[in-house]
Each structure stands twice: as structure tokens, then as C-alpha cells.
Design an enzyme around this catalytic site. Structure first.
Site, PDB file in Angstrom:
ATOM      1  N   SER A  15      10.297  22.656  19.163  1.00  0.00           N
ATOM      2  CA  SER A  15      10.565  21.260  19.541  1.00  0.00           C
ATOM      3  C   SER A  15      11.889  20.736  19.012  1.00  0.00           C
ATOM      4  O   SER A  15      12.482  19.828  19.579  1.00  0.00           O
ATOM      5  CB  SER A  15       9.427  20.353  19.053  1.00  0.00           C
ATOM      6  OG  SER A  15       9.313  20.422  17.646  1.00  0.00           O
ATOM      7  N   ASP A  66      -1.339  24.694  16.437  1.00  0.00           N
ATOM      8  CA  ASP A  66      -1.047  25.157  15.079  1.00  0.00           C
ATOM      9  C   ASP A  66      -0.973  26.685  15.076  1.00  0.00           C
ATOM     10  O   ASP A  66      -1.977  27.361  15.291  1.00  0.00           O
ATOM     11  CB  ASP A  66      -2.165  24.662  14.154  1.00  0.00           C
ATOM     12  CG  ASP A  66      -1.969  25.098  12.718  1.00  0.00           C
ATOM     13  OD1 ASP A  66      -0.982  25.806  12.423  1.00  0.00           O
ATOM     14  OD2 ASP A  66      -2.822  24.724  11.889  1.00  0.00           O
ATOM     15  N   VAL A  67       0.223  27.222  14.801  1.00  0.00           N
ATOM     16  CA  VAL A  67       0.393  28.686  14.864  1.00  0.00           C
ATOM     17  C   VAL A  67      -0.374  29.435  13.779  1.00  0.00           C
ATOM     18  O   VAL A  67      -0.510  30.653  13.854  1.00  0.00           O
ATOM     19  CB  VAL A  67       1.876  29.119  14.780  1.00  0.00           C
ATOM     20  CG1 VAL A  67       2.574  29.013  16.113  1.00  0.00           C
ATOM     21  CG2 VAL A  67       2.616  28.414  13.682  1.00  0.00           C
ATOM     22  N   TYR A 158       7.395  29.459  -0.389  1.00  0.00           N
ATOM     23  CA  TYR A 158       8.260  29.669   0.786  1.00  0.00           C
ATOM     24  C   TYR A 158       8.948  31.036   0.704  1.00  0.00           C
ATOM     25  O   TYR A 158       8.972  31.794   1.685  1.00  0.00           O
ATOM     26  CB  TYR A 158       9.288  28.536   0.826  1.00  0.00           C
ATOM     27  CG  TYR A 158      10.222  28.540   2.009  1.00  0.00           C
ATOM     28  CD1 TYR A 158       9.795  28.082   3.258  1.00  0.00           C
ATOM     29  CD2 TYR A 158      11.538  28.966   1.873  1.00  0.00           C
ATOM     30  CE1 TYR A 158      10.665  28.059   4.336  1.00  0.00           C
ATOM     31  CE2 TYR A 158      12.411  28.950   2.951  1.00  0.00           C
ATOM     32  CZ  TYR A 158      11.970  28.495   4.185  1.00  0.00           C
ATOM     33  OH  TYR A 158      12.839  28.475   5.250  1.00  0.00           O
ATOM     34  N   LYS A 162       8.614  34.272   3.244  1.00  0.00           N
ATOM     35  CA  LYS A 162       9.758  34.834   3.976  1.00  0.00           C
ATOM     36  C   LYS A 162       9.984  36.304   3.604  1.00  0.00           C
ATOM     37  O   LYS A 162      10.389  37.104   4.456  1.00  0.00           O
ATOM     38  CB  LYS A 162      11.011  33.995   3.723  1.00  0.00           C
ATOM     39  CG  LYS A 162      10.896  32.556   4.257  1.00  0.00           C
ATOM     40  CD  LYS A 162      10.637  32.520   5.747  1.00  0.00           C
ATOM     41  CE  LYS A 162      10.679  31.125   6.336  1.00  0.00           C
ATOM     42  NZ  LYS A 162      10.487  31.101   7.790  1.00  0.00           N
ATOM     43  N   ILE A 191      20.911  25.768   6.710  1.00  0.00           N
ATOM     44  CA  ILE A 191      21.194  25.312   8.082  1.00  0.00           C
ATOM     45  C   ILE A 191      20.840  23.824   8.191  1.00  0.00           C
ATOM     46  O   ILE A 191      19.781  23.401   7.709  1.00  0.00           O
ATOM     47  CB  ILE A 191      20.347  26.116   9.112  1.00  0.00           C
ATOM     48  CG1 ILE A 191      20.475  27.640   8.881  1.00  0.00           C
ATOM     49  CG2 ILE A 191      20.710  25.726  10.543  1.00  0.00           C
ATOM     50  CD1 ILE A 191      21.825  28.249   9.132  1.00  0.00           C
TER      51      ILE A 191
HETATM   52  N1  LIG Z   1      16.917  24.854   8.007  1.00  0.00           N
HETATM   53  C1  LIG Z   1      17.231  25.849   7.190  1.00  0.00           C
HETATM   54  O1  LIG Z   1      18.143  25.751   6.358  1.00  0.00           O
HETATM   55  C2  LIG Z   1      16.515  27.152   7.285  1.00  0.00           C
HETATM   56  C3  LIG Z   1      16.982  28.222   6.528  1.00  0.00           C
HETATM   57  C4  LIG Z   1      16.337  29.451   6.591  1.00  0.00           C
HETATM   58  C5  LIG Z   1      15.223  29.592   7.402  1.00  0.00           C
HETATM   59  N2  LIG Z   1      14.769  28.541   8.121  1.00  0.00           N
HETATM   60  C6  LIG Z   1      13.580  28.763   8.943  1.00  0.00           C
HETATM   61  O2  LIG Z   1      13.880  28.467  10.288  1.00  0.00           O
HETATM   62  C7  LIG Z   1      12.700  28.023  10.954  1.00  0.00           C
HETATM   63  C8  LIG Z   1      12.968  26.698  11.646  1.00  0.00           C
HETATM   64  O3  LIG Z   1      13.353  25.754  10.660  1.00  0.00           O
HETATM   65  P1  LIG Z   1      13.988  24.341  11.014  1.00  0.00           P
HETATM   66  O4  LIG Z   1      14.944  24.038   9.929  1.00  0.00           O
HETATM   67  O5  LIG Z   1      14.415  24.302  12.434  1.00  0.00           O
HETATM   68  O6  LIG Z   1      12.683  23.413  10.799  1.00  0.00           O
HETATM   69  P2  LIG Z   1      12.258  22.027  11.450  1.00  0.00           P
HETATM   70  O7  LIG Z   1      11.371  21.383  10.457  1.00  0.00           O
HETATM   71  O8  LIG Z   1      13.429  21.275  11.968  1.00  0.00           O
HETATM   72  O9  LIG Z   1      11.359  22.503  12.727  1.00  0.00           O
HETATM   73  C9  LIG Z   1      10.177  23.228  12.497  1.00  0.00           C
HETATM   74  C10 LIG Z   1       9.473  23.514  13.809  1.00  0.00           C
HETATM   75  O10 LIG Z   1       8.250  24.217  13.512  1.00  0.00           O
HETATM   76  C11 LIG Z   1       7.152  23.524  14.083  1.00  0.00           C
HETATM   77  N3  LIG Z   1       5.957  23.700  13.278  1.00  0.00           N
HETATM   78  C12 LIG Z   1       5.739  23.310  11.998  1.00  0.00           C
HETATM   79  N4  LIG Z   1       4.471  23.620  11.646  1.00  0.00           N
HETATM   80  C13 LIG Z   1       3.895  24.229  12.723  1.00  0.00           C
HETATM   81  C14 LIG Z   1       2.600  24.749  12.989  1.00  0.00           C
HETATM   82  N5  LIG Z   1       1.642  24.739  12.065  1.00  0.00           N
HETATM   83  N6  LIG Z   1       2.366  25.261  14.222  1.00  0.00           N
HETATM   84  C15 LIG Z   1       3.326  25.266  15.184  1.00  0.00           C
HETATM   85  N7  LIG Z   1       4.566  24.793  14.982  1.00  0.00           N
HETATM   86  C16 LIG Z   1       4.837  24.276  13.763  1.00  0.00           C
HETATM   87  C17 LIG Z   1       7.604  22.075  14.155  1.00  0.00           C
HETATM   88  O11 LIG Z   1       6.811  21.343  15.094  1.00  0.00           O
HETATM   89  C18 LIG Z   1       9.053  22.258  14.579  1.00  0.00           C
HETATM   90  O12 LIG Z   1       9.100  22.515  15.965  1.00  0.00           O
HETATM   91  C19 LIG Z   1      11.611  27.949   9.879  1.00  0.00           C
HETATM   92  O13 LIG Z   1      10.859  29.152   9.887  1.00  0.00           O
HETATM   93  C20 LIG Z   1      12.411  27.869   8.598  1.00  0.00           C
HETATM   94  O14 LIG Z   1      11.688  28.352   7.493  1.00  0.00           O
HETATM   95  C21 LIG Z   1      15.377  27.319   8.083  1.00  0.00           C
END
Ligand SMILES: NC(=O)c1ccc[n+]([C@@H]2O[C@H](COP(=O)([O-])OP(=O)(O)OC[C@H]3O[C@@H](n4cnc5c(N)ncnc54)[C@H](O)[C@@H]3O)[C@@H](O)[C@H]2O)c1
Length: 250
Positions: A15, A66-67, A158, A162, A191
């Protein structure tokens, strides 16, 4: 490939943030995307993602589920194949944080992060691999994190989730390689998304000084790497953890 040559991609957590950027990077008329998310029902982010990808001529569906729920994921993935005939690409991107130091970490903080970040990858991959191995084609990309390799104070749950994704990726890559299914992980650094927007200025600064390229990454940086990994040009890459972090971890 489907008879009409259209590929089908599933993206979890599509989303907003990195998931939305991945969908936008992949979106084209020859692709059907089905994503899920778990935003509050009143949140409009998923609708915006659908509108944005539709403008690129991509057929797209978004479902709230919910995944970490094994049964719900089986039904979700089976539904994708019933409606669209196949599943070519799976991007396991959904993730959450519940940051706190270990001594303050509640059992619920541990369980929630491991369930949403790691069990979900098992749920979705197992469901999709059933179809991919039969098709003798599949591309799976799991979104890990640099902290799965480096560790990070305040993120034991976390980082464990990972690091778990990394071991899972390599194991499944070995299991399904003979069926022309590749499984890789992308490990982003810092990010700019809603996930990192909630960090304090102090924590953000602490991250930024560790990045040789001197800037935070953008969701599009991650999306371009995922786009490559699911492309034909990456057909000889499997079982890899590819870091993308501005040099923060070498
Ligand atoms: N933002 C960063 O700096 C960063 C760094 C390394 C890894 N990541 C990883 O990248 C991925 C995306 O992160 P982001 O920053 O875009 O996060 P975000 O919070 O902006 O988006 C998270 C997404 O996951 C969905 N989500 C959360 N819980 C869920 C559930 N139980 N079931 C289904 N969907 C669910 C949310 O609805 C949303 O669409 C994550 O796995 C995060 O750990 C992010």
C-alpha cells in the site's frame, strides 16, 4: 507464462513505502499485480497505489489481510491463481518494527515482529512455491534489512526476523532451483518511508553519519533492484542477499 503472456506478481505490504515503489517499478500493461496490506480500514494509501499503477496500464488488485495468518495467506494465494491462472513473481515486503531495548521488550513485541516479518515469508513463499514449481518458473524476492547482518541496539526482534529471512532465502533457493524458481533477498539500509519517519532526529542523525554516500535511500532505489531481480537478466542469480545501503555496511 499465461496464454496471453501476461505475468502475475504478488507483493505483500504494497500500500505504501517500499512496497508501493516496487509495484510502480513493475507496473506495465503486461503485468497483473495483486498486493496486500494491513492498514487501518479508513486509510486510503492502498486505493492511491491502485490508482497510480492503473494509470500505467497495469491490472491491479489490493486486499487487506494479515500476512502472519497462515490460513488467510493460503486463501489469498489460491485466490490469485484461481482468478489469474498463475503466479510468476512474489515479493515478500510486508514488515513492522516494535523497537525497544531487550530488557524492556515485551513478549508481544517479539511475537508480533517475528510473525509479521518472518512467519509471513514462510506463509507466502510456501503457498506460492506450490504453483511456481509446477509452472517451472518463479521469481521470489524477500525484503530483509541491513540490521539482519549488522545487528542494531533496540531492534533485537527486528534484526532476528531479518536474519531469519536471510537463512530462509538461501535454504529455499537450494530447494527450488531445479524447478527454475529463483529466491533472493534485498537488504536495504536506511530508506525514507513512514517506517523511518517515526524515528527521532537523534536516531536519524546516528544512521546518516554511518552512510558513506551521505544520504538516506529512497523506496525507488530498492524498487529498481527488485525489478532487476525478477527480470530475465537475473535468471542466473539465486540464494543471494543483496545489500543496498549507500555503503553503510560493506
Ligand atoms: N524503511 C527502511 O528504512 C527499511 C530498511 C530496511 C528494510 N525495510 C523493510 O522494507 C519493508 C517495507 O518497509 P517500509 O519502510 O516500506 O514500511 P511501511 O511501514 O511504509 O509499509 C509497510 C507495509 O506493510 C504492510 N503491513 C504491515 N503489517 C502487515 C501485515 N500484518 N499484513 C500485511 N501487510 C502488512 C503495511 O500495510 C504497509 O503496506 C519492510 O519489510 C521493512 O522491514 C525497510
Amino acid at each position: 507464462m499465461a496464454e496471453n503472456n501476461k505475468k502475475v506478481a504478488v507483493v505483500t505490504g504494497g500500500s505504501r513505502g517500499i512496497g508501493r515503489a516496487i509495484i510502480m517499478a513493475l507496473a506495465e500493461p503486461n503485468l497483473t499485480v495483486v498486493f496486500n496490506h494491513f492498514d487501518p480500514p479508513e486509510d486510503t494509501a492502498a486505493d492511491e497505489t491502485i490508482e497510480m499503477a492503473s494509470k500505467k496500464g497495469c491490472e491491479i488488485e489490493g486486499l487487506r489481510l494479515d500476512v502472519s495468518n497462515h490460513q488467510a495467506v493460503q486463501e489469498f494465494v489460491n485466490g490469485v491463481v484461481e482468478r489469474h491462472g498463475r503466479i510468476d513473481i512474489l515479493v515478500n515486503n510486508a514488515g513492522i518494527t516494535r523497537d525497544t531495548l531487550l530488557l524492556r521488550m515485551k513478549e508481544a513485541d517479539w511475537d508480533a515482529v517475528l510473525a509479521v516479518n518472518l512467519k509471513s515469508v514462510f506463509n507466502c513463499t510456501q503457498a506460492a512455491v506450490r504453483f511456481m514449481t509446477k509452472q517451472r518458473y518463479g521469481r521470489i524476492v524477500n525484503i530483509a534489512s541491513v540490521v539482519g547482518a549488522m545487528g542494531n541496539a533496540g531492534q533485537a526482534n527486528y534484526a532476528a526476523s531479518k536474519a531469519g529471512i536471510m537463512g530462509f532465502t538461501k535454504s529455499v533457493a537450494r530447494e527450488v532451483a531445479g524447478r527454475n524458481v529463483t529466491v533472493n533477498a534485498v537488504a536495504p539500509g536506511f530508506i525514507e518511508t513512514e517506517m523511518t519517519a517515526k524515528l527521532s532526529d537523534k536516531v536519524r542523525e546516528a544512521f546518516l553519519v554511518q552512510i558513506p554516500l551521505g544520504r538516506a535511500g529512497q523506496p525507488e532505489d530498492v524498487a529498481q533492484l527488485v525489478k532487476f531481480l525478477v527480470s530475465e537478466d537475473a535468471s542466473y542469480i539465486t540464494g543471494q542477499i543483496i545489500h543496498l545501503n549507500g555503503g553503510m555496511y560493506m
